[in-house]
Write a protein that holds these residues in place. Structure first.
Motif, PDB file in Angstrom:
ATOM      1  N   ILE A   1      -5.266  10.924  -4.022  1.00 12.93           N
ATOM      2  CA  ILE A   1      -4.482  12.150  -3.825  1.00 12.93           C
ATOM      3  C   ILE A   1      -3.608  11.942  -2.600  1.00 12.93           C
ATOM      4  O   ILE A   1      -4.033  11.356  -1.609  1.00 12.93           O
ATOM      5  CB  ILE A   1      -5.407  13.380  -3.629  1.00 12.93           C
ATOM      6  N   LYS A   2      -2.374  12.405  -2.708  1.00  7.64           N
ATOM      7  CA  LYS A   2      -1.445  12.334  -1.568  1.00  7.64           C
ATOM      8  C   LYS A   2      -0.978  13.730  -1.220  1.00  7.64           C
ATOM      9  O   LYS A   2      -0.567  14.495  -2.095  1.00  7.64           O
ATOM     10  CB  LYS A   2      -0.246  11.452  -1.955  1.00  7.64           C
ATOM     11  N   ILE A   3      -1.041  14.021   0.073  1.00  8.15           N
ATOM     12  CA  ILE A   3      -0.571  15.301   0.599  1.00  8.15           C
ATOM     13  C   ILE A   3       0.559  14.987   1.578  1.00  8.15           C
ATOM     14  O   ILE A   3       0.504  13.979   2.285  1.00  8.15           O
ATOM     15  CB  ILE A   3      -1.711  16.009   1.373  1.00  8.15           C
TER      16      ILE A   3
ATOM     17  N   GLU B   1      -0.424   8.008   6.503  1.00  2.00           N
ATOM     18  CA  GLU B   1       0.813   7.308   6.126  1.00  2.00           C
ATOM     19  C   GLU B   1       1.863   7.559   7.197  1.00  2.00           C
ATOM     20  O   GLU B   1       2.115   8.707   7.562  1.00  2.00           O
ATOM     21  CB  GLU B   1       1.289   7.809   4.768  1.00  2.00           C
ATOM     22  N   HIS B   2       2.453   6.507   7.665  1.00  5.15           N
ATOM     23  CA  HIS B   2       3.500   6.502   8.709  1.00  5.15           C
ATOM     24  C   HIS B   2       2.895   6.654  10.111  1.00  5.15           C
ATOM     25  O   HIS B   2       2.953   5.744  10.904  1.00  5.15           O
ATOM     26  CB  HIS B   2       4.594   7.544   8.460  1.00  5.15           C
ATOM     27  N   GLY B   3       2.360   7.829  10.428  1.00  5.54           N
ATOM     28  CA  GLY B   3       1.794   8.039  11.771  1.00  5.54           C
ATOM     29  C   GLY B   3       2.784   7.640  12.847  1.00  5.54           C
ATOM     30  O   GLY B   3       2.414   7.077  13.888  1.00  5.54           O
TER      31      GLY B   3
ATOM     32  N   THR C   1       5.524  -0.520   2.146  1.00  8.11           N
ATOM     33  CA  THR C   1       6.966  -0.604   2.367  1.00  8.11           C
ATOM     34  C   THR C   1       7.694   0.734   2.257  1.00  8.11           C
ATOM     35  O   THR C   1       8.611   0.994   3.009  1.00  8.11           O
ATOM     36  CB  THR C   1       7.609  -1.602   1.391  1.00  8.11           C
ATOM     37  N   ASP C   2       7.327   1.569   1.288  1.00 10.19           N
ATOM     38  CA  ASP C   2       7.911   2.913   1.184  1.00 10.19           C
ATOM     39  C   ASP C   2       9.436   2.899   1.144  1.00 10.19           C
ATOM     40  O   ASP C   2      10.076   3.704   1.806  1.00 10.19           O
ATOM     41  CB  ASP C   2       7.425   3.784   2.359  1.00 10.19           C
ATOM     42  N   MET C   3      10.024   1.979   0.425  1.00 12.86           N
ATOM     43  CA  MET C   3      11.481   1.930   0.363  1.00 12.86           C
ATOM     44  C   MET C   3      11.964   2.689  -0.864  1.00 12.86           C
ATOM     45  O   MET C   3      11.690   2.294  -1.983  1.00 12.86           O
ATOM     46  CB  MET C   3      11.955   0.480   0.287  1.00 12.86           C
TER      47      MET C   3
ATOM     48  N   MET D   1       0.788  -1.233   0.000  1.00 15.33           N
ATOM     49  CA  MET D   1       0.000   0.000   0.000  1.00 15.33           C
ATOM     50  C   MET D   1       0.824   1.290   0.000  1.00 15.33           C
ATOM     51  O   MET D   1       0.264   2.387   0.059  1.00 15.33           O
ATOM     52  CB  MET D   1      -0.947   0.004   1.203  1.00 15.33           C
ATOM     53  N   HIS D   2       2.141   1.171  -0.030  1.00 15.82           N
ATOM     54  CA  HIS D   2       2.924   2.415  -0.075  1.00 15.82           C
ATOM     55  C   HIS D   2       4.205   2.183  -0.862  1.00 15.82           C
ATOM     56  O   HIS D   2       5.222   1.763  -0.314  1.00 15.82           O
ATOM     57  CB  HIS D   2       3.240   2.915   1.345  1.00 15.82           C
ATOM     58  N   VAL D   3       4.124   2.433  -2.156  1.00 12.07           N
ATOM     59  CA  VAL D   3       5.320   2.313  -2.998  1.00 12.07           C
ATOM     60  C   VAL D   3       5.539   3.625  -3.754  1.00 12.07           C
ATOM     61  O   VAL D   3       4.640   4.460  -3.849  1.00 12.07           O
ATOM     62  CB  VAL D   3       5.223   1.131  -4.004  1.00 12.07           C
ATOM     63  N   HIS D   4       6.758   3.778  -4.252  1.00 10.48           N
ATOM     64  CA  HIS D   4       7.096   4.901  -5.133  1.00 10.48           C
ATOM     65  C   HIS D   4       7.863   4.294  -6.297  1.00 10.48           C
ATOM     66  O   HIS D   4       9.088   4.181  -6.254  1.00 10.48           O
ATOM     67  CB  HIS D   4       7.974   5.920  -4.410  1.00 10.48           C
ATOM     68  N   LEU D   5       7.129   3.874  -7.314  1.00 13.43           N
ATOM     69  CA  LEU D   5       7.771   3.126  -8.406  1.00 13.43           C
ATOM     70  C   LEU D   5       8.835   3.952  -9.123  1.00 13.43           C
ATOM     71  O   LEU D   5       9.834   3.420  -9.577  1.00 13.43           O
ATOM     72  CB  LEU D   5       6.716   2.662  -9.413  1.00 13.43           C
TER      73      LEU D   5
HETATM   74 ZN   LIG Z   1       6.413   7.485   0.848  1.00 12.49          ZN
END
Ligand SMILES: [Zn+2]
Length: 413
Positions: free
Chosen positions: A173-175, A227-229, A313-315, A63-67
Motif C-alpha cells: 500500500i502506498k500513501i 519514500e524520498h524523505g 528511481t521514480d522517474m 524500488m520506486h517505479v511508476h510503470l
Molecule cells: Zn513516486
C-alpha cells in the motif's frame, strides 16, 4: 549454463570474489557458485560463458517505479487503457538493459500492474519481477490527486480503500502525505489507521513524505518504507534505523528536477517576475535546490546510521531517462559510499524489505538465477553498470550485448 567472470559481487554489501563461476539450473535457480575450474570439471555438459574482465552480480531491483505514469506525455489525450498497458509494458522491459530484474511499482493505474503480472504468468510477455501497490491514496486534493491517486479521507475510509486495493491485487500500500509545503496532508489519526490496517492484513506500506512534520508523523505511524524523505533529520534517520523502517531516497529524481529547473531558469532570464512560466520555475527552484543539497550533504551521514537504504528511481516526467538505476547508485557513490555498498541498496536490501530474501537479492546457491554481468571491475568503478553484457531472469537470457530477448515461448492457443 556456467557464467564466468573475473569478479563476483555477491550483493551483501561487502563481499567481492575473484575467479568464481555461477552454474544456473533448469529450474531457474542458481545451482552452484564456486571456483571456475572446479565447476567446469563438475558440470562438463554445461555451456560455459566466459565474460573475462567483467563482474557478476545479482540482477538489480528498482524500488520506486511508476510503470503506467503517462500523465506528462505531450499527447496524453491518446492514452486510453490499452495504450497505457503497452506503455507500462515497454517501460518494464526497458529495465532489462539496465540490469533490472525486479521492481516495486509505487502507483500506477488501477489493476495495471496486476494485469501485466497476469500476462507474464500466462507467458504472453516477459517482464522483470514486479511487486506493486494499486493506485495508492492521498487526502482529497492531496499530492497526486490529479494523477489518478484515490482520494480518501478519515480513518475508516482509508481502511476501506486499503481493503479494496488488496482485493484488487495490491501487494503493498502506498500513501502520499506531503507535497512541497510544511503542512502535512493526512492527520496522525489517519496515518496510524493506514499502517494498522496494512499490518493487520500482513501487507507492508510505503509513504511519500518529503517535508516536516509529515516525515516525523510517518515515522511515528511506522510505515515500512519512507519514500524520498528529502528533508529528513539525522535524529529521524536514527529513529528509522531503530524501528527497522527503510529509506528510499530517490536522489536521481530530485537531482534531475533540480538540473532541469536550473536550465529552465536560465532560459527564463529577462522574463518579468509575474510571467506564469517564470513563476512556476521559481517555485520549482525553491523546492528542488534545497532538495538537491539535502541529499548531497546528508546522504553519507544518514547511511552511516545503519538505516536500510533502498535504490529507487521514480522517474515520471516526459523526456526523462527511463529507470536510471545505475545513475542513482552513482550518486550514492559520489556522496560517499562504496560501489559494493551501493549495489546492496539495489540487491539484498530490496529483497529483504520485499520479503524475498530466501528467493533473490544475492548470488547464492538456491536463489533465483537473476544475474547481471557488466564489463570491468564494478567494485572499483560504479559506472561499469552502464556497460551491461548479460542479464538473466530465472536463468533465461533476457538481455545480451545490446539485444533484448523478451519473446514468448509459452503460449497455449
Ligand atoms: Zn513516486
Amino acid at each position: 549454463m556456467i557464467i564466468c567472470a573475473k569478479y563476483l559481487i555477491t550483493g551483501d554489501g561487502k563481499t567481492v570474489l575473484e575467479g568464481k563461476a555461477v552454474v544456473t539450473g533448469e529450474d531457474g535457480k542458481i545451482k552452484k557458485v564456486g571456483d571456475r575450474e572446479v565447476l567446469v570439471r563438475e558440470f562438463p555438459e554445461e555451456e560455459v560463458k566466459d565474460y573475462g574482465d567483467a563482474t557478476i552480480l545479482p540482477g538489480l531491483c528498482d524500488m520506486h517505479v511508476h510503470l503506467g505514469y503517462w500523465f506528462s506525455q505531450p499527447d496524453s489525450f491518446n492514452y486510453n487503457d490499452q495504450l497505457i498497458t503497452l506503455f507500462a509494458l515497454q517501460h518494464a522491459q526497458a529495465g532489462f538493459e539496465r540490469g533490472i530484474t525486479s521492481m516495486r511499482d509505487m502507483t500506477s493505474a488501477r489493476k495495471l500492474c496486476a494485469t501485466i503480472k497476469m500476462a507474464a504468468d500466462k507467458g504472453f510477455v516477459t517482464v522483470p519481477r514486479i511487486t506493486h501497490v494499486d493506485n495508492g491514496m492521498c487526502m482529497t486534493g492531496g499530492h497526486g490527486w490529479d494523477d489518478d491517486i484515490a482520494q480518501v479521507d478519515g480513518p475508516w475510509e482509508i481502511r476501506k480503500e486499503i481493503r479494496r486495493q488488496i482485493r484488487d491485487g495490491a501487494e503493498w500500500i502506498k500513501i502520499l502525505t506531503t507535497h512541497r509545503s510544511h503542512i502535512p496532508e493526512y492527520t496522525q489519526e489517519e496515518l496510524d489507521a493506514a499502517v494498522d490496517e496494512c499490518h493487520r492484513r500482513g501487507i507492508k506500506c510505503g509513504i511519500h513524505a518529503g517535508t516536516q512534520p509529515g516525515i516525523q508523523m510517518s515515522i511515528d505511524a511506522g510505515f515500512d518504507t519512507i519514500e524520498h524523505g528529502t528533508f529528513l533529520t539525522y535524529e529521524q534517520v536514527q529513529q528509522m534505523a531503530e524501528k527497522g523502517l527503510a529509506w528510499t531516497p530517490t536522489i536521481m529524481a530530485y537531482t534531475y528536477l533540480y538540473d532541469v529547473t536550473k536550465k529552465n531558469m536560465e532560459e527564463c532570464a529577462g522574463k518579468p517576475l509575474n510571467d506564469p512560466v517564470m513563476q512556476k520555475e521559481m517555485a520549482n527552484w525553491e523546492y528542488f535546490e534545497p532538495a538537491y543539497k539535502a541529499y548531497r550533504d546528508n546522504f553519507k551521514k544518514f547511511y552511516d546510521t545503519g538505516v536500510t537504504v533502498l535504490a529507487g528511481t521514480d522517474m515520471v516526467v516526459y523526456g526523462s531517462p527511463l529507470l536510471p538505476l545505475p545513475r542513482e547508485l552513482q550518486y550514492m557513490v559520489e556522496y560517499g559510499i562504496t560501489p559494493v555498498q551501493a549495489i546492496q541498496t539495489a540487491t539484498s536490501n530490496p529483497a529483504k524489505v520485499l520479503g524475498f530474501e530466501k528467493e533473490r537479492g544475492l548470488v547464492e546457491e538456491g536463489l533465483d538465477a537473476d544475474i547481471l554481468v557488466v564489463e570491468g571491475d564494478l567494485s572499483k568503478d560504479i559506472t561499469r553498470l552502464n556497460h551491461v553484457k548479460l542479464v538473466t531472469l530465472g536463468g533465461k537470457r533476457v538481455f545480451e550485448d545490446g539485444i533484448r530477448y523478451v519473446g514468448t515461448t509459452n503460449m497455449f492457443m
